[in-house]
Scaffold this active site. Structure first.
Site, PDB file in Angstrom:
ATOM      1  N   CYS A 142       0.820  -1.208   0.000  1.00 27.35           N
ATOM      2  CA  CYS A 142       0.000   0.000   0.000  1.00 27.35           C
ATOM      3  C   CYS A 142       0.862   1.270   0.000  1.00 27.35           C
ATOM      4  O   CYS A 142       1.614   1.499  -0.921  1.00 27.35           O
ATOM      5  CB  CYS A 142      -0.997  -0.031   1.154  1.00 27.35           C
ATOM      6  SG  CYS A 142      -2.289   1.235   1.031  1.00 27.35           S
ATOM      7  N   LYS A 163     -12.474   7.397  -4.314  1.00 26.42           N
ATOM      8  CA  LYS A 163     -11.760   6.377  -3.562  1.00 26.42           C
ATOM      9  C   LYS A 163     -12.111   4.992  -4.097  1.00 26.42           C
ATOM     10  O   LYS A 163     -13.282   4.673  -4.312  1.00 26.42           O
ATOM     11  CB  LYS A 163     -12.135   6.475  -2.077  1.00 26.42           C
ATOM     12  CG  LYS A 163     -11.446   5.448  -1.188  1.00 26.42           C
ATOM     13  CD  LYS A 163     -11.893   5.600   0.261  1.00 26.42           C
ATOM     14  CE  LYS A 163     -11.212   4.585   1.160  1.00 26.42           C
ATOM     15  NZ  LYS A 163     -11.653   4.708   2.577  1.00 26.42           N
ATOM     16  N   HIS A 233      -4.614  -4.915  -0.526  1.00 30.06           N
ATOM     17  CA  HIS A 233      -4.582  -5.441   0.841  1.00 30.06           C
ATOM     18  C   HIS A 233      -5.079  -6.878   0.955  1.00 30.06           C
ATOM     19  O   HIS A 233      -6.105  -7.146   1.586  1.00 30.06           O
ATOM     20  CB  HIS A 233      -5.438  -4.548   1.755  1.00 30.06           C
ATOM     21  CG  HIS A 233      -4.859  -3.196   1.999  1.00 30.06           C
ATOM     22  ND1 HIS A 233      -3.787  -2.988   2.844  1.00 30.06           N
ATOM     23  CD2 HIS A 233      -5.190  -1.987   1.493  1.00 30.06           C
ATOM     24  CE1 HIS A 233      -3.493  -1.701   2.860  1.00 30.06           C
ATOM     25  NE2 HIS A 233      -4.326  -1.074   2.042  1.00 30.06           N
ATOM     26  N   GLU A 235      -3.826  -8.929   2.857  1.00 32.01           N
ATOM     27  CA  GLU A 235      -3.678  -9.313   4.263  1.00 32.01           C
ATOM     28  C   GLU A 235      -4.904  -9.001   5.111  1.00 32.01           C
ATOM     29  O   GLU A 235      -5.018  -9.485   6.246  1.00 32.01           O
ATOM     30  CB  GLU A 235      -2.445  -8.614   4.872  1.00 32.01           C
ATOM     31  CG  GLU A 235      -2.654  -7.179   5.347  1.00 32.01           C
ATOM     32  CD  GLU A 235      -2.625  -6.145   4.222  1.00 32.01           C
ATOM     33  OE1 GLU A 235      -2.732  -4.943   4.515  1.00 32.01           O
ATOM     34  OE2 GLU A 235      -2.473  -6.543   3.045  1.00 32.01           O
ATOM     35  N   ARG A 247     -16.415   3.586  10.494  1.00 31.72           N
ATOM     36  CA  ARG A 247     -15.731   4.758  11.037  1.00 31.72           C
ATOM     37  C   ARG A 247     -16.057   5.994  10.211  1.00 31.72           C
ATOM     38  O   ARG A 247     -16.284   7.079  10.751  1.00 31.72           O
ATOM     39  CB  ARG A 247     -14.215   4.528  11.074  1.00 31.72           C
ATOM     40  CG  ARG A 247     -13.733   3.595  12.156  1.00 31.72           C
ATOM     41  CD  ARG A 247     -12.226   3.729  12.366  1.00 31.72           C
ATOM     42  NE  ARG A 247     -11.485   3.440  11.130  1.00 31.72           N
ATOM     43  CZ  ARG A 247     -11.045   2.236  10.796  1.00 31.72           C
ATOM     44  NH1 ARG A 247     -11.300   1.198  11.580  1.00 31.72           N
ATOM     45  NH2 ARG A 247     -10.372   2.064   9.681  1.00 31.72           N
TER      46      ARG A 247
END
Length: 303
Positions: A142, A163, A233, A235, A247
């Site tokens: 990243c 995004k 990502h 992971e 959030r």
């Protein structure tokens, strides 16, 4: 054989509950082999969650690995106590004389800041140069990948209009790559980023391994065989994107739900993990290639 991590690291209970075999120090000392030495430079605010995600993947190997958790020397974490960091982490200053078979540099939540304005950028420059001489193979993730592509290859980063957020199908560009052995032709991969790399800035010293024509580059390899750059990502656990979405909503942002994460798009349901097998394959391939190619003597790394 299992991964060796600090005996009291909180991630240990999570890994053991998932069936990942974790070795304690006394048993590791009785193994008459040279374990692989891996380092994880953790730049994320939630250190415990990030270290669990990566140790879950590293610990699935049949090889013995000693994992050292590393942090930026001067950076003061706002989300992790100094006691926790002192107990389980070493600063880069404390490990920079060591050699590592494998090293991971994570992402960091500083996508809107120019590289040179990041407070610890001078140390990041030293660390990236250090990986040339003290690490057999490095995986940059990243923001870490963006930074390394910028520093080593002059790649240009730019802000996308929207995004990229969700789990998206990608295309394997180099199916013969040893890093991608066993991955399906179009794996689903979690994505959460505002920035992309300008394709026109990618030179002949890099190979694109995984791509998405709409969202941008995903994985690249340095042709000298010393590093890979993973911009997304694999992971992540199944709650990572969901928690990020919640959030944002709590903060009053109008972030749309992450694409292709919740069953039928219903955010009240538990997210589905549709990338776990690809994550394990990628990391097992990476570890296996390191094991096959790293020098037996650690002090020969970088020579």
């Amino acid at each position: 054989m299992p991964i060796r991590i600090p005996d009291n690291l909180p991630a240990r209970k999570t890994l053991e509950a998932e069936g990942v075999y974790v070795m304690d120090s006394s048993r590791a000392a009785r193994q008459d082999i040279r374990p692989l030495e891996f380092g994880l430079l953790n730049l994320m605010p939630n250190k415990e969650r990030t270290e669990t995600q990566f140790t879950r993947l590293i610990g699935a190997t049949p090889l013995q690995i000693n994992l050292s958790l590393v942090r930026i020397t001067e950076h003061q974490s706002k989300h992790t106590s100094e006691e926790y960091l002192t107990s389980f982490y070493q600063t880069w200053e404390e490990v920079k004389e060591r050699k590592f078979d494998g090293f991971i540099v994570t992402g960091a939540p500083i996508a809107n800041i120019p590289f040179e304005d990041v407070r610890y950028w001078p140390e990041m420059l030293e660390i990236m140069e250090w990986t040339r001489t003290n690490v057999h193979h490095t995986m940059f993730i990243c923001w870490g990948a963006q930074a390394a592509l910028h520093h080593f290859h002059g790649a240009r980063r730019y802000r996308m209009d929207n995004k990229a957020f969700g789990v998206f199908r990608h295309q394997i560009v180099k199916p013969g790559s040893p890093w991608l052995r066993g991955l399906s032709d179009s794996p689903m991969i979690p994505v959460s980023r505002y920035n992309d790399i300008d394709r026109a800035s990618i030179g002949d010293d890099l190979d694109v391994l995984i791509d998405n024509a709409d969202l941008g580059l995903c994985m690249l390899e340095r042709k000298d065989g010393r590093a890979v750059y993973f911009l997304n990502h694999l992971e992540y656990d199944n709650r990572s994107l969901a928690d990020e979405y919640e959030r944002d909503i709590a903060a009053g942002l109008d972030t749309p739900p992450p694409a292709n994460l919740f069953p039928d798009g219903d955010t009240s349901q538990e997210p589905e993990n549709r990338w776990r097998s690809h994550a394990h394959l990628l990391f097992q391939n990476w570890i296996n290639e390191i094991y096959q190619t790293t020098p037996y003597r650690l002090d020969e790394i970088g020579n």
